[in-house]
Design a protein around this motif. Structure first.
Motif, short mmCIF file in Angstrom:
data_model
loop_
_atom_site.label_atom_id
_atom_site.label_comp_id
_atom_site.label_asym_id
_atom_site.label_seq_id
_atom_site.Cartn_x
_atom_site.Cartn_y
_atom_site.Cartn_z
N LEU A 152 0.83 -1.19 0.00
CA LEU A 152 0.00 0.00 0.00
C LEU A 152 0.87 1.25 0.00
CD1 LEU A 152 -2.73 -1.01 2.61
CD2 LEU A 152 -2.82 -1.22 0.11
N VAL A 153 0.35 2.33 -0.58
CA VAL A 153 1.02 3.63 -0.56
C VAL A 153 0.20 4.49 0.40
CG1 VAL A 153 1.88 5.53 -1.94
CG2 VAL A 153 1.70 3.26 -2.97
N LEU A 176 4.35 9.42 -5.89
CA LEU A 176 4.32 8.08 -6.47
C LEU A 176 3.14 7.89 -7.42
CD1 LEU A 176 5.30 5.82 -3.43
CD2 LEU A 176 6.30 5.65 -5.72
N LEU A 177 1.97 8.34 -6.98
CA LEU A 177 0.75 8.12 -7.77
C LEU A 177 0.72 8.92 -9.06
CD1 LEU A 177 -1.93 8.19 -4.92
CD2 LEU A 177 -1.41 6.22 -6.36
N GLY A 206 -3.63 4.72 -1.61
CA GLY A 206 -2.91 4.21 -2.77
C GLY A 206 -2.50 2.76 -2.58
N GLN A 207 -2.41 2.03 -3.67
CA GLN A 207 -1.97 0.64 -3.63
C GLN A 207 -0.93 0.41 -4.72
OE1 GLN A 207 -4.87 -2.43 -4.59
NE2 GLN A 207 -3.76 -3.97 -3.40
N LYS A 222 9.22 4.31 6.24
CA LYS A 222 8.32 3.31 5.67
C LYS A 222 8.39 3.38 4.15
CE LYS A 222 4.27 6.24 6.44
NZ LYS A 222 3.28 5.82 5.46
N LEU A 223 7.84 2.37 3.50
CA LEU A 223 7.98 2.26 2.06
C LEU A 223 7.51 3.52 1.34
CD1 LEU A 223 7.33 -0.80 -0.14
CD2 LEU A 223 6.16 1.32 -0.72
#
Length: 512
Positions: free
Chosen positions: A74-75, A100-101, A183-184, A384-385
């Motif tokens: 997940l984002v 990112l998105l 987000g994913q 985190k990611l």
């Protein structure tokens, strides 16, 4: 700062690895040596290379071998951090999610609806907390500059819509649901590989199966784990991005890892789930268990947050207690309870949290830290990611300042990753949607491999939505060096043991 007269391509493979590893012994101009090929390490390599710095990344195993392949995929916008007063990290997460998105990886990300079913076990107070949290998430989205066309605003939905999104939710007493968006990722390991390849395109030397030992702030011994050969390298700066193993490179670092566990189900177990089914954990105001659709017609159910003391294993495993906790929590909202026999697989990852006191690991801040050891090694840890890019930017800033490097400004806020495509350009790609979701603009290249070699059109196992052409592409362009790279990281077939066994012959054939 060095400049590249000829821009390298992004393809990583065994031949390039041999060539660049051989050339490394003669290269005395390394500006930044990055140790660790997870999300943070490849982010650092990309940031440094994009600034014009001569960059080398080494990874003992494979890209995303550690924590970076065990995330929730997940984002996150950082909503849970608001509950504990973490406004700064929540805003940072929302900003990085937007990057990112919309800019760096629109091909590997998508908007994911998340629905909290309003059942009798969710009282008025908890409903108010969730709704307030979702409204705060809307504020985060707006302050981060994310358009409602990218992530729609939260709202309440009727019972019929809640059931459309999550068909296996209990109907009796259902009063509708609360809906929000996050987000994913298509897959976390695929994001890591895309960043590594983009770093290579920007001129970085990116080497897997190379172990770094005897690390100081300006040198390291590198060992090719495939041949046993060693070489000594010097660098103007060294960045330790080894995550939960950071204290093995820099003993001055003290970590307190926590374990996050997920269960893997066939999609049929959740009856066509199209949203993240989000279930508040009793007694918590900020934690949830969630089930969400994933690659290869699966559903992942997570997430735990348990302290994980002791030696750090290469591959963590779920405990019986964590499995029971996840099943018991999600079953509070399901019409038919899930059983252990429904579980197809599981995975667990360790978060590299800095030791900050006696709080539970669930309460330790997810903010990252950049620390410089007495030997001069720059370590980046925590985080985190979703915030990998900002972590990398801060780490490179620290390395540049510590070693007095001449570097251009950070470029990664607007630097698209390999394969990045969106909008009409994405719609125009002549390839199946599942390939576009995994490869973006490179989907046509994967498809061309199958056109040139008809044998590559076959599925790698009966009923599996991965073709032999994808394995061939991973070997030729994505740095896959053995069958585990193909099964466990370039694809996630290996999360289900039976699927892994069925696809292993095709994986072996990809190297013949």
């Amino acid at each position: 700062m060095t400049s590249n007269t000829a821009r390298p391509d992004s393809s990583l493979n065994a031949a390039r690895r041999r060539r660049e590893l051989s050339a490394l012994g003669d290269d005395a101009t390394i500006d930044v040596l990055v140790i660790g090929g997870g999300i943070t390490g490849v982010g650092v390599a990309l940031d440094a290379a994009a600034r014009g710095l001569r960059t080398v990344l080494v990874e003992k195993h494979d890209f995303a071998f550690g924590t970076s392949r065990w995330s929730s995929k997940l984002v996150h916008g950082g909503l849970r951090y608001l509950a504990s007063g973490g406004v700064g990290i929540a805003h940072e997460s929302a900003v990085e999610r937007d990057i990112l998105l919309t800019r760096t990886a629109p091909h590997l990300t998508r908007a994911l609806p998340q629905v909290v079913p309003l059942l009798p076990n969710i009282g008025a107070a908890q409903k108010l907390l969730v709704r307030t949290g979702f409204l705060a998430g809307d504020v985060l989205r707006r302050t981060a500059g994310t358009s409602a066309s990218v992530l729609p605003r939260s709202r309440r939905v009727a019972a019929a819509e809640a059931l459309r999104l999550a068909p296996t939710v209990r109907r009796a007493g259902l009063r509708g649901g609360l809906l929000a968006w996050d987000g994913q990722l298509v897959d976390d390991a695929r994001l890591v590989v895309a960043i590594a390849r983009t770093a290579a395109r920007e001129g970085a030397t990116v080497l897997t199966r190379v172990e770094a030992t005897q690390v100081t702030g300006d040198r390291a011994t590198l060992t090719d784990t495939l041949t046993g050969e060693t070489l000594e390298v010097t660098a103007r700066s060294v960045v330790n991005a080894t995550g939960v193993w950071a204290d093995q490179v820099d003993p001055s670092i003290e970590l307190r890892p926590s374990r996050g566990t997920h269960l893997v189900f066939d999609a049929t177990a959740f009856g066509g789930l199209t949203a993240s089914l989000t279930v508040p954990i009793p007694g918590s105001t900020s934690r949830f268990v969630f089930a969400f659709p994933a690659a290869h017609n699966r559903v992942y159910l997570g997430l735990t947050d348990e302290e994980a003391p002791g030696p750090v294993p290469d591959v963590p495993h779920a405990t019986d207690g964590e499995i029971d906790f996840l099943l018991d929590t999600v079953n509070t909202v399901l019409r038919e309870p899930l059983r252990r026999s429904d579980i197809r697989g599981s995975f667990a990852g360790l978060r590299p949290l800095l030791r900050t006191g006696d709080d539970s690991t669930a309460d330790i801040s997810r903010e990252h830290a950049v620390l410089t050891s007495p030997t001069g090694v720059v370590t980046v840890v925590g985080g985190k990611l979703t915030t990998y890019r900002k972590m990398a930017e801060d780490a490179v800033d620290a390395a540049v300042a510590h070693a007095h490097l001449a570097a251009a400004p950070c470029r990664t806020r607007s630097l698209p990753l390999v394969g990045a495509v969106s909008g009409a350009a994405r719609d125009a790609i002549q390839a199946p949607p599942r390939l576009v979701e995994r490869y973006g603009s490179e989907a046509a290249t994967v498809l061309a491999l199958a056109d040139q070699h008809p044998s590559l059109t076959t599925e790698v196992a009966p009923g599996m939505d991965v073709t032999a052409a994808e394995f061939a592409f991973a070997v030729a362009h994505e740095g896959a060096l053995d069958t585990a790279d193909l099964l466990d990281r370039r694809t996630r077939i290996g999360l289900v043991a039976a699927d892994r066994q069925a696809a292993e012959p095709a994986a072996k054939a990809a190297f013949e």
